[in-house]
Design a protein around this motif. Structure first.
Motif, PDB file in Angstrom:
ATOM      1  N   PRO A 223     -21.642 -20.152  14.274  1.00 41.12           N
ATOM      2  CA  PRO A 223     -21.807 -19.696  12.912  1.00 41.12           C
ATOM      3  C   PRO A 223     -21.090 -20.302  11.740  1.00 41.12           C
ATOM      4  CG  PRO A 223     -21.195 -17.859  14.131  1.00 41.12           C
ATOM      5  CD  PRO A 223     -20.929 -18.940  14.878  1.00 41.12           C
TER       6      PRO A 223
ATOM      7  N   LEU B 298     -19.443 -20.454   7.719  1.00 41.23           N
ATOM      8  CA  LEU B 298     -18.636 -19.638   6.963  1.00 41.23           C
ATOM      9  C   LEU B 298     -18.637 -20.508   5.814  1.00 41.23           C
ATOM     10  CD1 LEU B 298     -17.661 -16.883   6.413  1.00 41.23           C
ATOM     11  CD2 LEU B 298     -15.346 -17.584   6.984  1.00 41.23           C
TER      12      LEU B 298
ATOM     13  N   SER C 193     -12.068 -17.350  12.517  1.00 42.34           N
ATOM     14  CA  SER C 193     -13.102 -16.821  13.430  1.00 42.34           C
ATOM     15  C   SER C 193     -13.862 -15.821  12.737  1.00 42.34           C
ATOM     16  CB  SER C 193     -12.324 -16.040  14.711  1.00 42.34           C
ATOM     17  OG  SER C 193     -11.742 -17.055  15.332  1.00 42.34           O
ATOM     18  N   LEU C 194     -15.041 -15.325  13.049  1.00 43.51           N
ATOM     19  CA  LEU C 194     -15.810 -14.420  12.487  1.00 43.51           C
ATOM     20  C   LEU C 194     -15.982 -13.464  13.486  1.00 43.51           C
ATOM     21  CD1 LEU C 194     -17.876 -13.584  10.195  1.00 43.51           C
ATOM     22  CD2 LEU C 194     -19.796 -14.584  11.684  1.00 43.51           C
TER      23      LEU C 194
ATOM     24  N   ILE D 239     -15.948 -19.846  14.090  1.00 49.76           N
ATOM     25  CA  ILE D 239     -16.909 -20.620  13.099  1.00 49.76           C
ATOM     26  C   ILE D 239     -17.099 -22.041  13.402  1.00 49.76           C
ATOM     27  CG2 ILE D 239     -16.611 -18.862  11.500  1.00 49.76           C
ATOM     28  CD1 ILE D 239     -14.882 -20.913   9.774  1.00 49.76           C
TER      29      ILE D 239
END
Length: 446
Positions: A61, A63, A133-134, A149
């Motif tokens: 992902p 960000l 991190s997500l 991420i």
């Protein structure tokens, strides 16, 4: 230090340790109690934490944040009112070693401004102290997924006007074209220096490279096809050429009415070769003898005939034929084992280059059987010219190191007839040329 100071120091250390233990207890607690402000409600959840590692074949992902205050989520909510949805694009470097280079471009609808963030420039390129991190919380499943991420970077989305970005791209293209022009000029100068001072090998490489560029040039190909289309083909000459290739013999004319025209000498010894065949003629001019170890038996046995010729033009022409026969025989010997005498024989470069084109295959260090047959055909045709188209092949058979049976086959393939006179075998060339049929040739091989 007094006892009182010791007690104060001990109490401070106990206070720090107790605070540290209380923080550790809060961390180990799955979802510890949170102080609730008046008017808010919180719930305690027992969740399972799942950690995911970054995979090379998938992009994690992304960000990003907008320091300018632009809110793409708000714009997305206004879509129902008729506003355009912002367009999001992600670019990744194609090189494997630079695969972690990413660029995110967000283009709001109805605007000429793009928001651009990258993982290799700006704020993201600075040294990162923390790892990002997500977290994704699923209340129903009771899981908290921790996902890293992309490239451990947070993208800072900077606004860029598209016109300025286009200008930057044009400047980049212009710089590349200038660099290409510089490289081209540098290569041209290196090519000129190679042509003037380079070794023979380097000059040949440069010539081959220029030829390849011409072949790859579409304009050159179109021009060549146009010229080929304008050429008027001679069907008779084309048929003769096909016959030459099929029979593997020197250039000939089947419709000739005289033996010299049947195998034209100017098609065998080309115009540019005659000036390099005067070695025997020069020896006779100064009165020196022709060394028997430097020339074939066929040539040495006919020197007296050459000396007896009164016509200077005919004498020079016949001596050139003898020299060409010598070069052909020595060229074949240079590709044979155990022929040390041929290694020191000097063949003019223009003639040697022609021999390589006619009698060798590209990249091969040996003479193929069909090329040897063609070379022998050239030698025998020249012996016919030297002896008035009626020759005794005994001495040339020694020079070519072939048996009488093989020699007979070669003469028949040239259209000659063989006959004995006073126990001596002679080969005679009649006209018009008559070649043996394919069935006869197959029977002879069997």
């Amino acid at each position: 230090m007094t006892m009182k100071d010791h007690e104060q120091s001990f109490s401070r250390s106990r206070t720090k340790k107790s605070k540290k233990r209380s923080r550790e207890d809060d961390i180990h607690e799955p979802m510890g109690p949170v102080k609730q402000s008046p008017g808010t409600k919180h719930e305690n959840l027992q969740v399972k934490i799942q950690l995911y590692q970054e995979q090379t074949n998938k992009i994690p992902p992304l960000l990003a944040y907008f320091p300018s205050g632009y809110n793409p989520c708000k714009t997305h909510q206004e879509e129902e009112e008729g506003a355009n949805t912002p367009k999001v694009r992600v670019f990744r470097h194609t090189a494997q070693r630079k695969g972690n280079r990413l660029q995110v471009v967000v283009s709001p609808g109805g605007s000429n401004v793009d928001f651009v963030g990258s993982s290799y420039s700006g704020e993201a390129a600075a040294a990162q102290v923390c790892r990002y991190s997500l977290g994704v919380l699923d209340k129903e499943a009771g899981t908290l997924k921790i996902i890293p991420i992309a490239t451990n970077k947070i993208f800072r989305m900077e606004p860029r006007v598209r016109t300025s970005e286009t200008a930057n791209e044009d400047a980049s293209v212009s710089a590349k074209s200038e660099l290409t022009t510089y490289k081209k000029d540098r290569l041209d100068k290196l090519g000129e220096l190679t042509a003037l001072y380079g070794t023979k090998k380097d000059r040949k490489k440069r010539k081959d490279f220029i030829d390849l560029k011409k072949e790859a040039d579409p304009a050159s190909q179109k021009e060549l096809e146009k010229k080929i289309g304008e050429v008027a083909f001679d069907k008779e000459a084309l048929a003769n050429t096909t016959a030459i290739i099929a029979r593997n013999i020197p250039p000939h004319d089947v419709s000739a009415i005289t033996p010299p025209e049947a195998y034209p000498l100017d098609k065998i010894i080309l115009k540019g070769d005659w000036d390099f065949l005067g070695d025997i003629h020069n020896l006779l001019q100064v009165g020196e003898e022709v060394a028997s170890n430097a020339y074939p038996h066929f040539v040495c046995n006919r020197i007296r005939k050459l000396e007896a010729t009164q016509d200077d033009t005919q004498k020079w022409k016949l001596s050139c034929v003898f020299s060409y026969i010598t070069h052909l025989v020595k060229f074949r010997d240079q590709f044979s084992m155990g022929q040390a005498s041929a290694k020191n024989h000097n063949i003019p470069s223009i003639i040697r280059h022609r021999f390589f084109n006619m009698f060798t295959d590209p990249g091969s260090k040996i003479l193929a059987s069909d090329k040897i047959d063609l070379l022998i055909g050239y030698v025998l045709v020249l012996t016919l010219h030297a002896d008035g188209f009626r020759t005794d092949p005994t001495d040339i058979a020694k020079d070519l190191r072939i048996s009488k049976v093989d020699l007979r086959r070669h003469f028949l393939n040239l259209g000659c007839i063989l006959g004995h006179q006073n126990s001596v075998l002679y080969a005679t060339l009649p006209v018009p040329l008559t070649f043996p049929s394919e069935n006869f040739r197959k029977k002879r091989r069997q």
